[in-house]
Design an enzyme around this catalytic site. Structure first.
Site, short mmCIF file in Angstrom:
data_model
loop_
_atom_site.label_atom_id
_atom_site.label_comp_id
_atom_site.label_asym_id
_atom_site.label_seq_id
_atom_site.Cartn_x
_atom_site.Cartn_y
_atom_site.Cartn_z
N TYR A 147 -30.84 44.96 40.34
CA TYR A 147 -30.78 42.97 40.22
C TYR A 147 -29.80 42.51 40.84
O TYR A 147 -30.23 41.89 41.15
CB TYR A 147 -31.26 43.14 38.11
N GLU A 148 -28.94 43.30 41.22
CA GLU A 148 -27.72 42.30 42.33
C GLU A 148 -28.38 42.21 43.14
O GLU A 148 -27.94 41.35 44.28
CB GLU A 148 -26.58 43.11 42.14
N ALA A 201 -24.18 50.61 29.35
CA ALA A 201 -24.36 49.69 27.82
C ALA A 201 -26.01 49.81 27.94
O ALA A 201 -26.93 49.21 28.62
CB ALA A 201 -23.59 48.00 27.72
N SER A 260 -21.38 48.29 31.86
CA SER A 260 -21.03 47.15 31.80
C SER A 260 -19.71 46.75 30.84
O SER A 260 -20.68 47.88 29.09
CB SER A 260 -22.58 46.29 31.67
N MET A 275 -30.59 48.82 32.62
CA MET A 275 -30.70 48.65 33.46
C MET A 275 -29.81 49.32 35.20
O MET A 275 -29.85 48.73 35.67
CB MET A 275 -30.15 47.52 33.74
N SER A 276 -29.41 50.50 34.67
CA SER A 276 -28.99 50.91 35.37
C SER A 276 -29.61 52.78 35.42
O SER A 276 -30.15 53.37 34.77
CB SER A 276 -27.41 51.39 35.22
N ASN A 279 -26.74 46.34 21.37
CA ASN A 279 -27.36 45.37 20.56
C ASN A 279 -28.48 46.11 19.91
O ASN A 279 -28.67 47.13 20.84
CB ASN A 279 -27.37 44.70 21.43
N HIS A 295 -25.58 38.84 27.20
CA HIS A 295 -24.40 39.42 28.46
C HIS A 295 -23.52 39.63 27.37
O HIS A 295 -22.58 40.40 27.82
CB HIS A 295 -24.56 38.79 29.85
N HIS A 313 -26.23 47.37 40.14
CA HIS A 313 -26.56 47.68 40.08
C HIS A 313 -28.41 47.00 40.82
O HIS A 313 -27.74 46.26 41.64
CB HIS A 313 -27.13 46.68 38.66
N HIS A 339 -17.77 44.09 35.91
CA HIS A 339 -17.61 44.64 37.17
C HIS A 339 -17.41 44.45 37.89
O HIS A 339 -16.60 44.07 38.99
CB HIS A 339 -19.19 45.16 36.97
N1 HPA Z 1 -31.39 45.49 27.44
C1 HPA Z 1 -31.40 46.12 28.29
N2 HPA Z 1 -30.62 46.37 29.17
C2 HPA Z 1 -29.56 46.48 27.92
C3 HPA Z 1 -29.58 45.54 26.92
C4 HPA Z 1 -30.41 45.61 26.11
O1 HPA Z 1 -30.92 44.74 25.27
N3 HPA Z 1 -28.09 46.10 25.72
C5 HPA Z 1 -27.61 46.69 26.72
N4 HPA Z 1 -27.97 46.70 28.82
#
Ligand code: HPA
Length: 280
Positions: free
Chosen positions: A90-91, A118, A35, A219-220, A243, A255, A88, A66
């Site tokens: 979740y998609e 990310a 991401s 998430m990946s 973050n 996001h 992903h 993406h």
């Molecule tokens: N949580 C989950 N996935 C993420 C995060 C997060 O804080 N930041 C970037 N991808």
């Protein structure tokens, strides 16, 4: 779409044949860009771009940041194949479909896979913009059954019960660290926890993830690493910390923040990947 799907070998072979017809050489190194990190592919020279939806069997990426293209070209003198944008779970795709491109890479002869993502920082020492080399993972998602290797095992792909204790190649990790230190990039090594998403973690989940020894969460990556290891590839995975998550002073992640941090992280990850490629 269900969590699992049975994909016949012929489908992977059709995609590999389709790609092989359109590229002038055989890449041995694969890259997966996470991401906000898609522009890392700009460093690839003399490249050919193939859009995911054109390639038979490839899942189309649906998330902002993406584009979903395969880029084939040269990076630091190595022929590389880049997945610019990943798909992903979740998609809405099955766990087998999100790892479809990795098996296609296996058929095309990719031996080293470098993944980026990310991630949210759980370790209190981490700051946005830092880079974490994955030393290990906690595949919460796969531990609960959503493992891409579920289903009959075909020995041609790899063993029924693959060992993952050396999933993250120690030599590649050492190279990445060496490059980051030489370039003055803030670098950590740690454990990546994968959740299915797309909702971000609650403060209680963040506290839980810290307790079980995770340093970053995303998430990946984990399904791709499992399939790559199954296929005997050497893996290097890098998290760009976009973050930080503090359960005691919780700031909701967004996001946009993830995509924005990508702007600091892209030059850092590019420098690390280029440096690693120069040394292998
Ligand atoms: N949580 C989950 N996935 C993420 C995060 C997060 O804080 N930041 C970037 N991808």
């Amino acid at each position: 779409m269900h969590v699992h799907e049975a994909i016949p070998r012929s489908e992977y072979e059709a995609a590999a044949a389709w790609i092989r017809e359109r590229i002038p050489f055989s890449p041995r190194i694969g890259l997966v860009l996470g991401s906000g990190l898609a522009s890392l592919a700009d460093a690839v020279e003399g490249s050919i771009a193939l859009a995911f939806p054109e390639i038979p069997g490839f899942p189309a990426a649906t998330v902002e940041g993406h584009p979903g293209r395969v880029i084939v070209g040269q990076l630091e003198g190595h022929p590389v194949m880049v997945l610019q944008g990943r798909v992903h779970f979740y998609e809405g795709y099955s766990v087998q479909r999100i790892t479809f491109p990795i098996r296609v890479m296996q058929l095309l002869g990719i031996r080293i896979l470098i993944l980026t993502n990310a991630a949210g920082g759980l370790n209190p020492a981490f700051r946005p913009g830092d880079v974490m080399i994955l030393r290990d993972h906690i595949g919460l998602f796969g531990m609960a059954g959503a493992n891409p290797l579920r289903g009959p095992n075909e020995a041609d792909w790899g063993p029924r019960f693959p060992d993952l204790s050396r999933a993250y190649d120690p030599e590649l990790r050492a190279l990445a660290r060496e490059v980051a230190e030489a370039e003055g990039i803030p670098i950590h090594e740690g454990v990546y926890a994968m959740l299915g998403g797309p909702s971000f973690e609650t403060p209680a989940e963040v506290r839980f993830l810290r307790l079980i020894g995770a340093d970053a969460v995303g998430m990946s990556t984990v399904p791709e690493v499992i399939v790559a290891c199954h296929g005997g590839m050497r893996v290097l995975a890098l998290s760009g910390i976009s973050n930080v998550l503090n359960p005691d002073a919780f700031e909701p992640p967004s996001h946009e923040e993830v995509l924005q941090a990508g702007q600091v992280l892209v030059p850092r990850l590019t420098a690390i990947i280029r440096g690693v490629l120069r040394r292998i």
